[in-house]
Design an enzyme around this catalytic site. Sequence first.
Site, PDB file in Angstrom:
ATOM      1  N   ASP A   1     -11.635  -1.198  -2.119  1.00 24.03           N
ATOM      2  CA  ASP A   1     -11.017  -0.045  -2.777  1.00 24.03           C
ATOM      3  C   ASP A   1     -11.783   0.346  -4.044  1.00 24.03           C
ATOM      4  OD1 ASP A   1      -9.112   1.962  -3.013  1.00 24.03           O
ATOM      5  OD2 ASP A   1      -7.769   0.725  -4.213  1.00 24.03           O
TER       6      ASP A   1
ATOM      7  N   ASN B   1      -4.878   6.746   5.566  1.00 25.36           N
ATOM      8  CA  ASN B   1      -6.027   7.502   5.054  1.00 25.36           C
ATOM      9  C   ASN B   1      -6.271   8.790   5.861  1.00 25.36           C
ATOM     10  OD1 ASN B   1      -7.944   4.514   4.143  1.00 25.36           O
ATOM     11  ND2 ASN B   1      -6.623   5.776   2.862  1.00 25.36           N
TER      12      ASN B   1
HETATM   13  C1  IPE Z   1      -6.531   0.813   1.035  1.00 23.79           C
HETATM   14  O1  IPE Z   1      -6.934   1.633  -0.019  1.00 23.79           O
HETATM   15  C2  IPE Z   1      -7.252   1.182   2.294  1.00 23.79           C
HETATM   16  C3  IPE Z   1      -8.670   0.879   2.328  1.00 23.79           C
HETATM   17  C4  IPE Z   1      -9.359   0.261   1.399  1.00 23.79           C
HETATM   18  C5  IPE Z   1      -9.356   1.248   3.539  1.00 23.79           C
HETATM   19  P1  IPE Z   1      -6.138   2.961  -0.411  1.00 23.79           P
HETATM   20  O2  IPE Z   1      -6.898   3.590  -1.518  1.00 23.79           O
HETATM   21  O3  IPE Z   1      -5.891   3.774   0.790  1.00 23.79           O
HETATM   22  O4  IPE Z   1      -4.752   2.358  -0.917  1.00 23.79           O
HETATM   23  P2  IPE Z   1      -3.670   2.979  -1.923  1.00 23.79           P
HETATM   24  O5  IPE Z   1      -3.397   4.378  -1.474  1.00 23.79           O
HETATM   25  O6  IPE Z   1      -4.256   2.940  -3.296  1.00 23.79           O
HETATM   26  O7  IPE Z   1      -2.489   2.053  -1.820  1.00 23.79           O
HETATM   27  C1  IPE Z   2     -11.674   2.930  -0.684  1.00 19.84           C
HETATM   28  O1  IPE Z   2     -11.930   3.742  -1.777  1.00 19.84           O
HETATM   29  C2  IPE Z   2     -12.159   3.521   0.619  1.00 19.84           C
HETATM   30  C3  IPE Z   2     -11.084   4.064   1.460  1.00 19.84           C
HETATM   31  C4  IPE Z   2      -9.802   3.964   1.233  1.00 19.84           C
HETATM   32  C5  IPE Z   2     -11.488   4.788   2.642  1.00 19.84           C
HETATM   33  P1  IPE Z   2     -10.977   4.961  -2.145  1.00 19.84           P
HETATM   34  O2  IPE Z   2     -11.469   6.176  -1.450  1.00 19.84           O
HETATM   35  O3  IPE Z   2      -9.547   4.623  -1.930  1.00 19.84           O
HETATM   36  O4  IPE Z   2     -11.278   5.076  -3.699  1.00 19.84           O
HETATM   37  P2  IPE Z   2     -10.233   5.256  -4.858  1.00 19.84           P
HETATM   38  O5  IPE Z   2      -9.202   4.189  -4.692  1.00 19.84           O
HETATM   39  O6  IPE Z   2      -9.673   6.636  -4.709  1.00 19.84           O
HETATM   40  O7  IPE Z   2     -11.029   5.073  -6.113  1.00 19.84           O
HETATM   41 MG    MG Z   3      -8.118   3.744  -3.048  1.00 16.62          MG
END
Ligand code: IPE
Ligand code: IPE
Ligand code: MG
Length: 227
Positions: free
Chosen positions: A16, A64
């Site tokens: 993340d 997502n």
């Molecule tokens: C969790 O991260 C999913 C992945 C890393 C693929 P998210 O960014 O989707 O999670 P939330 O929304 O902060 O809980």
């Molecule tokens: C994790 O990074 C990757 C996925 C969830 C696909 P994010 O895209 O959630 O990045 P942040 O959490 O918004 O910084």
């Molecule tokens: Mg995230």
Amino acid sequence: MNHADNFPNHVAIIMDGNGRWAKKRNRQRTDGHAKGAAVAIDIVLCAKKVNIKYLTLFAFSAENWNRPKREIALILSLVENHLKNKATELKENGIRFKTIGNLGDLPKSTVDLIDTVSDMTSGCTNMVFTLAISYGGRQEIRAAAEKYKNSGNPIGFDSYIQSAFLPDPDLLIRTGGEKRISNFMLYGLAYTELYFLDKYWPDFSCEDLKAAIKEYKLRKRRFGDLI
Ligand code: IPE
Ligand code: IPE
Ligand code: MG
């Protein structure tokens, strides 16, 4: 190489912080995903080097899909490109590629590539690298309940859980500073050791993985018992 008993057999990672990594640099979120995908490959190879037997990376959650179409397309194209470019290297390193998640929701090009690389590496035995893609823990449990109900089999619910081919994760790492599970491997995480770090995923390194394992080794797992 033989490890002491307290080495984690299965390490799972919630990758993340890609978007925030990019934002901090005044760049597009997509740049964060691009760097994050390259780091993911480095970590797969690092995990194999340190002799982890099962590595599971959370790349794209069932939730997502709610993100803008453009961002989703970019993430999926990164998965495809890296799989295509690294398939041979995975095989040469004895790394078996697997996935968990609802592949039915993915574009055909992604599924085809997943199938190709899974088949190509099916004989590999050094490490199992599982990519969680279009994956949700609750969805996985609901699907298992449905199959179990239809099976008429009075025992063996666990075997209907899609990720049941994996041992339960010993260590869960989440980058990006959030301290939550976000619908990852809910069933298997029952007794997993949790390790959160503030670093954004694109800054995560092999050294960080080693540091997490070092801390894991100091943890005392009890599984509800009095050991
Ligand atoms: C969790 O991260 C999913 C992945 C890393 C693929 P998210 O960014 O989707 O999670 P939330 O929304 O902060 O809980
Ligand atoms: C994790 O990074 C990757 C996925 C969830 C696909 P994010 O895209 O959630 O990045 P942040 O959490 O918004 O910084
Ligand atoms: Mg995230």
